[in-house]
Scaffold this motif. Sequence first.
Motif, PDB file in Angstrom:
ATOM      1  N   SER A  65     -42.898 -11.225   4.930  1.00  0.00           N
ATOM      2  CA  SER A  65     -42.422 -10.413   3.812  1.00  0.00           C
ATOM      3  C   SER A  65     -42.965  -8.988   3.899  1.00  0.00           C
ATOM      4  O   SER A  65     -42.316  -8.038   3.451  1.00  0.00           O
ATOM      5  N   ARG A  66     -44.132  -8.835   4.486  1.00  0.00           N
ATOM      6  CA  ARG A  66     -44.727  -7.514   4.696  1.00  0.00           C
ATOM      7  C   ARG A  66     -44.174  -6.866   5.956  1.00  0.00           C
ATOM      8  O   ARG A  66     -44.341  -5.669   6.184  1.00  0.00           O
ATOM      9  N   GLY A  67     -43.514  -7.677   6.779  1.00  0.00           N
ATOM     10  CA  GLY A  67     -42.958  -7.162   8.019  1.00  0.00           C
ATOM     11  C   GLY A  67     -44.012  -6.867   9.061  1.00  0.00           C
ATOM     12  O   GLY A  67     -43.871  -5.918   9.850  1.00  0.00           O
ATOM     13  N   GLY A  68     -45.070  -7.673   9.075  1.00  0.00           N
ATOM     14  CA  GLY A  68     -46.124  -7.372  10.030  1.00  0.00           C
ATOM     15  C   GLY A  68     -47.063  -8.525  10.276  1.00  0.00           C
ATOM     16  O   GLY A  68     -47.008  -9.572   9.630  1.00  0.00           O
ATOM     17  N   SER A  69     -47.936  -8.311  11.243  1.00  0.00           N
ATOM     18  CA  SER A  69     -48.981  -9.271  11.563  1.00  0.00           C
ATOM     19  C   SER A  69     -50.250  -8.507  11.925  1.00  0.00           C
ATOM     20  O   SER A  69     -50.210  -7.315  12.251  1.00  0.00           O
ATOM     21  N   ASN A  88     -40.690  -3.636  13.686  1.00  0.00           N
ATOM     22  CA  ASN A  88     -39.871  -2.658  14.411  1.00  0.00           C
ATOM     23  C   ASN A  88     -40.349  -2.454  15.853  1.00  0.00           C
ATOM     24  O   ASN A  88     -39.831  -1.598  16.565  1.00  0.00           O
ATOM     25  N   GLY A  89     -41.351  -3.242  16.270  1.00  0.00           N
ATOM     26  CA  GLY A  89     -41.834  -3.153  17.648  1.00  0.00           C
ATOM     27  C   GLY A  89     -43.034  -2.256  17.843  1.00  0.00           C
ATOM     28  O   GLY A  89     -43.548  -2.136  18.953  1.00  0.00           O
ATOM     29  N   THR A  90     -43.515  -1.638  16.783  1.00  0.00           N
ATOM     30  CA  THR A  90     -44.679  -0.760  16.880  1.00  0.00           C
ATOM     31  C   THR A  90     -45.964  -1.549  16.673  1.00  0.00           C
ATOM     32  O   THR A  90     -46.055  -2.360  15.754  1.00  0.00           O
ATOM     33  N   SER A  91     -46.954  -1.294  17.526  1.00  0.00           N
ATOM     34  CA  SER A  91     -48.262  -1.929  17.384  1.00  0.00           C
ATOM     35  C   SER A  91     -49.362  -0.902  17.652  1.00  0.00           C
ATOM     36  O   SER A  91     -49.215  -0.043  18.528  1.00  0.00           O
ATOM     37  N   TYR A  92     -50.432  -1.006  16.879  1.00  0.00           N
ATOM     38  CA  TYR A  92     -51.624  -0.209  17.124  1.00  0.00           C
ATOM     39  C   TYR A  92     -52.757  -1.157  17.495  1.00  0.00           C
ATOM     40  O   TYR A  92     -52.994  -2.153  16.811  1.00  0.00           O
ATOM     41  N   LEU A  93     -53.451  -0.819  18.565  1.00  0.00           N
ATOM     42  CA  LEU A  93     -54.600  -1.596  19.021  1.00  0.00           C
ATOM     43  C   LEU A  93     -55.822  -0.699  18.949  1.00  0.00           C
ATOM     44  O   LEU A  93     -55.813   0.405  19.509  1.00  0.00           O
ATOM     45  N   PRO A 109     -38.844  -6.925  20.487  1.00  0.00           N
ATOM     46  CA  PRO A 109     -38.211  -6.523  19.220  1.00  0.00           C
ATOM     47  C   PRO A 109     -39.161  -6.520  18.032  1.00  0.00           C
ATOM     48  O   PRO A 109     -38.708  -6.524  16.893  1.00  0.00           O
ATOM     49  N   GLY A 110     -40.469  -6.556  18.254  1.00  0.00           N
ATOM     50  CA  GLY A 110     -41.411  -6.588  17.142  1.00  0.00           C
ATOM     51  C   GLY A 110     -42.088  -7.938  17.018  1.00  0.00           C
ATOM     52  O   GLY A 110     -42.111  -8.731  17.954  1.00  0.00           O
ATOM     53  N   ILE A 111     -42.670  -8.193  15.856  1.00  0.00           N
ATOM     54  CA  ILE A 111     -43.407  -9.449  15.668  1.00  0.00           C
ATOM     55  C   ILE A 111     -42.441 -10.639  15.776  1.00  0.00           C
ATOM     56  O   ILE A 111     -41.239 -10.498  15.600  1.00  0.00           O
ATOM     57  N   LEU A 112     -43.006 -11.781  16.073  1.00  0.00           N
ATOM     58  CA  LEU A 112     -42.201 -12.992  16.192  1.00  0.00           C
ATOM     59  C   LEU A 112     -41.540 -13.322  14.860  1.00  0.00           C
ATOM     60  O   LEU A 112     -42.178 -13.313  13.807  1.00  0.00           O
TER      61      LEU A 112
END
Length: 208
Positions: A65-69, A88-93, A109-112
Amino acid sequence: MRRVSAISWSLSVFLLSFFFHLLPLSIWSEPAEPTPAEWPPKFNALLFENSSGKLHVIDFWYDWSRGGSLRITQNQLAKLTYERSWDNGTSYLYPSEIHSPCWLMHIPPGILRPNWMEGAIYHGQQYVDGFLCNVWEKVGVVWYYEDAVTKTPVHWSWIPFPGEQSVHVITFNVGAVLEDVDKWEVPDYCFNNNNKLENDEEMKASAF
């Protein structure tokens, strides 16, 4: 006497045929193959990961629901790192130390998705980590093992080039909420000076 017996026999055959005709077709057909349960829209899992020989303990938070992990990873005898990902496929490490280098990654394509194992091929049952699991394979890359009774994920492995990533589920808590909501936020300095991750060698050089 023979005529009565013949009538009785015909009646019996008729009644049996009628009875079988009323039975659901599913009784005579092969049972449908099981399909993987969708991931719940929100959960927390403690994972043990072996990535081509490198060991990690991961506190994984998933919130569709937050669109993220969020992956909070303790690397073996190394730094604690965070990976914040969006659909949306963006990740910060980034590591836990303030003002350490951040890596910006684009992984479409982003998170599973909750139904990410939809269309997988069923391979029967197998004991994994002491649990009887249904086993599926998808596109020759992912092997997924789910508890045959509880439908809880037990293990999955990726076979990307050039190595293998094997994940074992230690705990799986449906509906769990990360109390420290600030951890969902990427540090401000990552937006001021970030680097795009190009390959594994750059990752190794960063000491993550």
